[in-house]
Design a protein around this motif. Structure first.
Motif, PDB file in Angstrom:
ATOM      1  N   ALA A   1      83.063   2.125  57.338  1.00 20.39           N
ATOM      2  CA  ALA A   1      82.815   1.893  58.765  1.00 20.39           C
ATOM      3  C   ALA A   1      83.745   0.830  59.327  1.00 20.39           C
ATOM      4  N   THR A   2      84.084   0.974  60.589  1.00 23.06           N
ATOM      5  CA  THR A   2      84.908   0.045  61.378  1.00 23.06           C
ATOM      6  C   THR A   2      86.306  -0.150  60.801  1.00 23.06           C
ATOM      7  N   THR A   3      86.827   0.866  60.125  1.00 24.48           N
ATOM      8  CA  THR A   3      88.198   0.822  59.623  1.00 24.48           C
ATOM      9  C   THR A   3      89.072   1.751  60.456  1.00 24.48           C
ATOM     10  N   ILE A   4      90.405   1.588  60.316  1.00 26.68           N
ATOM     11  CA  ILE A   4      91.304   2.494  61.032  1.00 26.68           C
ATOM     12  C   ILE A   4      91.186   3.904  60.463  1.00 26.68           C
ATOM     13  N   GLN A   5      90.767   4.022  59.207  1.00 27.66           N
ATOM     14  CA  GLN A   5      90.574   5.344  58.630  1.00 27.66           C
ATOM     15  C   GLN A   5      89.391   6.061  59.281  1.00 27.66           C
ATOM     16  N   ALA A   6      88.302   5.335  59.500  1.00 28.60           N
ATOM     17  CA  ALA A   6      87.146   5.940  60.173  1.00 28.60           C
ATOM     18  C   ALA A   6      87.511   6.367  61.590  1.00 28.60           C
ATOM     19  N   SER A   7      88.260   5.537  62.287  1.00 30.38           N
ATOM     20  CA  SER A   7      88.680   5.879  63.654  1.00 30.38           C
ATOM     21  C   SER A   7      89.557   7.121  63.655  1.00 30.38           C
ATOM     22  N   HIS A   8      90.437   7.228  62.664  1.00 35.07           N
ATOM     23  CA  HIS A   8      91.308   8.393  62.583  1.00 35.07           C
ATOM     24  C   HIS A   8      90.498   9.671  62.351  1.00 35.07           C
ATOM     25  N   VAL A   9      89.582   9.622  61.399  1.00 36.94           N
ATOM     26  CA  VAL A   9      88.764  10.803  61.097  1.00 36.94           C
ATOM     27  C   VAL A   9      87.968  11.230  62.323  1.00 36.94           C
ATOM     28  N   ALA A  10      87.429  10.257  63.048  1.00 38.94           N
ATOM     29  CA  ALA A  10      86.632  10.566  64.240  1.00 38.94           C
ATOM     30  C   ALA A  10      87.439  11.317  65.292  1.00 38.94           C
ATOM     31  N   GLY A  11      88.747  11.126  65.285  1.00 35.62           N
ATOM     32  CA  GLY A  11      89.593  11.787  66.278  1.00 35.62           C
ATOM     33  C   GLY A  11      90.163  13.111  65.829  1.00 35.62           C
ATOM     34  N   THR A  12      89.827  13.551  64.605  1.00 35.60           N
ATOM     35  CA  THR A  12      90.403  14.792  64.082  1.00 35.60           C
ATOM     36  C   THR A  12      89.509  16.004  64.278  1.00 35.60           C
ATOM     37  N   GLY A  13      88.277  15.800  64.637  1.00 35.00           N
ATOM     38  CA  GLY A  13      87.347  16.920  64.730  1.00 35.00           C
ATOM     39  C   GLY A  13      86.529  17.115  63.476  1.00 35.00           C
ATOM     40  N   ALA A  14      86.851  16.372  62.408  1.00 35.42           N
ATOM     41  CA  ALA A  14      86.051  16.430  61.186  1.00 35.42           C
ATOM     42  C   ALA A  14      84.721  15.726  61.412  1.00 35.42           C
ATOM     43  N   THR A  15      83.765  16.001  60.545  1.00 36.58           N
ATOM     44  CA  THR A  15      82.479  15.294  60.584  1.00 36.58           C
ATOM     45  C   THR A  15      82.623  13.999  59.796  1.00 36.58           C
ATOM     46  N   LEU A  16      82.450  12.886  60.466  1.00 36.17           N
ATOM     47  CA  LEU A  16      82.633  11.580  59.851  1.00 36.17           C
ATOM     48  C   LEU A  16      81.314  11.025  59.349  1.00 36.17           C
ATOM     49  N   LEU A  17      81.305  10.601  58.075  1.00 37.46           N
ATOM     50  CA  LEU A  17      80.188   9.845  57.520  1.00 37.46           C
ATOM     51  C   LEU A  17      80.700   8.449  57.211  1.00 37.46           C
ATOM     52  N   GLU A  18      80.077   7.425  57.798  1.00 42.98           N
ATOM     53  CA  GLU A  18      80.534   6.049  57.615  1.00 42.98           C
ATOM     54  C   GLU A  18      79.646   5.298  56.631  1.00 42.98           C
ATOM     55  N   TYR A  19      80.295   4.485  55.806  1.00 44.85           N
ATOM     56  CA  TYR A  19      79.580   3.713  54.787  1.00 44.85           C
ATOM     57  C   TYR A  19      80.013   2.250  54.866  1.00 44.85           C
ATOM     58  N   ALA A  20      79.158   1.381  54.363  1.00 44.26           N
ATOM     59  CA  ALA A  20      79.418  -0.057  54.473  1.00 44.26           C
ATOM     60  C   ALA A  20      80.603  -0.486  53.628  1.00 44.26           C
ATOM     61  N   THR A  21      80.821   0.185  52.487  1.00 38.67           N
ATOM     62  CA  THR A  21      81.915  -0.199  51.593  1.00 38.67           C
ATOM     63  C   THR A  21      82.743   1.025  51.214  1.00 38.67           C
ATOM     64  N   GLN A  22      83.955   0.759  50.725  1.00 39.57           N
ATOM     65  CA  GLN A  22      84.808   1.839  50.249  1.00 39.57           C
ATOM     66  C   GLN A  22      84.192   2.512  49.022  1.00 39.57           C
ATOM     67  N   GLU A  23      83.564   1.728  48.156  1.00 39.34           N
ATOM     68  CA  GLU A  23      82.951   2.288  46.955  1.00 39.34           C
ATOM     69  C   GLU A  23      81.846   3.283  47.316  1.00 39.34           C
ATOM     70  N   GLU A  24      81.070   2.964  48.350  1.00 36.39           N
ATOM     71  CA  GLU A  24      80.007   3.873  48.786  1.00 36.39           C
ATOM     72  C   GLU A  24      80.588   5.156  49.367  1.00 36.39           C
ATOM     73  N   ALA A  25      81.724   5.039  50.054  1.00 29.37           N
ATOM     74  CA  ALA A  25      82.376   6.230  50.609  1.00 29.37           C
ATOM     75  C   ALA A  25      82.880   7.135  49.491  1.00 29.37           C
ATOM     76  N   VAL A  26      83.485   6.538  48.460  1.00 29.52           N
ATOM     77  CA  VAL A  26      83.951   7.321  47.309  1.00 29.52           C
ATOM     78  C   VAL A  26      82.769   7.972  46.598  1.00 29.52           C
ATOM     79  N   ALA A  27      81.685   7.232  46.428  1.00 28.29           N
ATOM     80  CA  ALA A  27      80.500   7.765  45.750  1.00 28.29           C
ATOM     81  C   ALA A  27      79.915   8.943  46.522  1.00 28.29           C
ATOM     82  N   ALA A  28      79.952   8.881  47.858  1.00 27.15           N
ATOM     83  CA  ALA A  28      79.435   9.976  48.675  1.00 27.15           C
ATOM     84  C   ALA A  28      80.229  11.251  48.449  1.00 27.15           C
TER      85      ALA A  28
END
Length: 240
Positions: free
Chosen positions: A130-157
């Motif tokens: 969450a609140t990274t430039i990567q999350a902002s980029h995904v949000a603008g692509t039309g993909a479904t974005l799931l945001e997580y507090a840490t990078q490790e949680e995003a990888v685990a998801a």
């Protein structure tokens, strides 16, 4: 008596100067190889080693403070520490709230990683911090974005099937893919984002920013910054 009073005044002044020379450095501590908590329970990584070197050159003493990513800028602005060194890219949106030194890592790409190279990121469910430039980029692509507090949680998801892919800095994902034994793979081409990584400071701390800018320039000029980049990332890591 006058001599004692004068000596006491000098000691007090020295104590104040010493206190002012301590700079509280805010970092996440959960984003290897940029920063992480080592086996001794202490902040470690590229930015920790670099920050200590910059403080030494600037005649300052680093005092590291860990803070969760989603509140790292508000806590800087509130005065809970004096700088941010946490893999933070320079962006116009952040620059409206805080100030930045010159970059100490050139603009580097981000990448998608998943369990299959056949995933189409544009139509996928993508995990990002969450609140990274990567999350902002995904949000603008039309993909479904799931945001997580840490990078490790995003990888685990992504690993457990909550998301089809994860999107993060390539340098962060590369060792994860390499150590996965073929389970994970990069998807598509890297995506260039951001204006390079830099130290964040309060906009009112122009003098402190100038001291760190001078130290960063010196490390670029003598090659020591490139040596650290090669040590923590790769021998052919982009440098200066």
């Amino acid at each position: 008596m006058k001599t004692l009073a004068f000596a006491s005044a000098l000691a007090l002044a020295a104590g104040i100067a010493s206190a002012q020379d301590v700079v509280r450095m805010g970092t996440e501590g959960g984003y290897p190889p940029y920063s992480f908590i080592n086996d001794a329970g202490e902040p470690d990584g590229f930015e920790i080693e670099l920050g200590n070197a910059l403080c030494e050159r600037a005649g300052l003493t680093c005092q590291w403070v860990t803070n969760e990513w989603d509140s790292i800028i508000p806590n800087l602005v509130s005065g809970n520490y004096d700088t941010i060194m946490a893999g933070m890219n320079i962006t116009p949106e952040r620059d409206e709230v805080i100030d930045f030194t010159q970059d100490y890592i050139p603009a580097t790409p981000s990448s998608y990683v998943g369990l299959s190279a056949d995933v189409d990121p544009a139509g996928a469910v993508v995990a990002a911090q969450a609140t990274t430039i990567q999350a902002s980029h995904v949000a603008g692509t039309g993909a479904t974005l799931l945001e997580y507090a840490t990078q490790e949680e995003a990888v685990a998801a992504m690993r457990n099937g909550e998301a089809d892919a994860v999107f993060a800095d390539t340098d962060f994902l590369a060792p994860i893919v390499e150590s996965s034994g073929g389970e994970l793979t990069f998807i598509g081409e890297p995506v260039p984002l951001g204006g390079g990584m830099a130290m964040g400071l309060r906009e009112s701390d122009a003098e402190l920013r100038a001291r760190f800018d001078e130290a960063i320039s010196a490390m670029k000029a003598d090659g020591s910054l490139n040596e650290l980049l090669a040590k923590w990332f790769a021998e052919d890591a982009p440098g200066y």
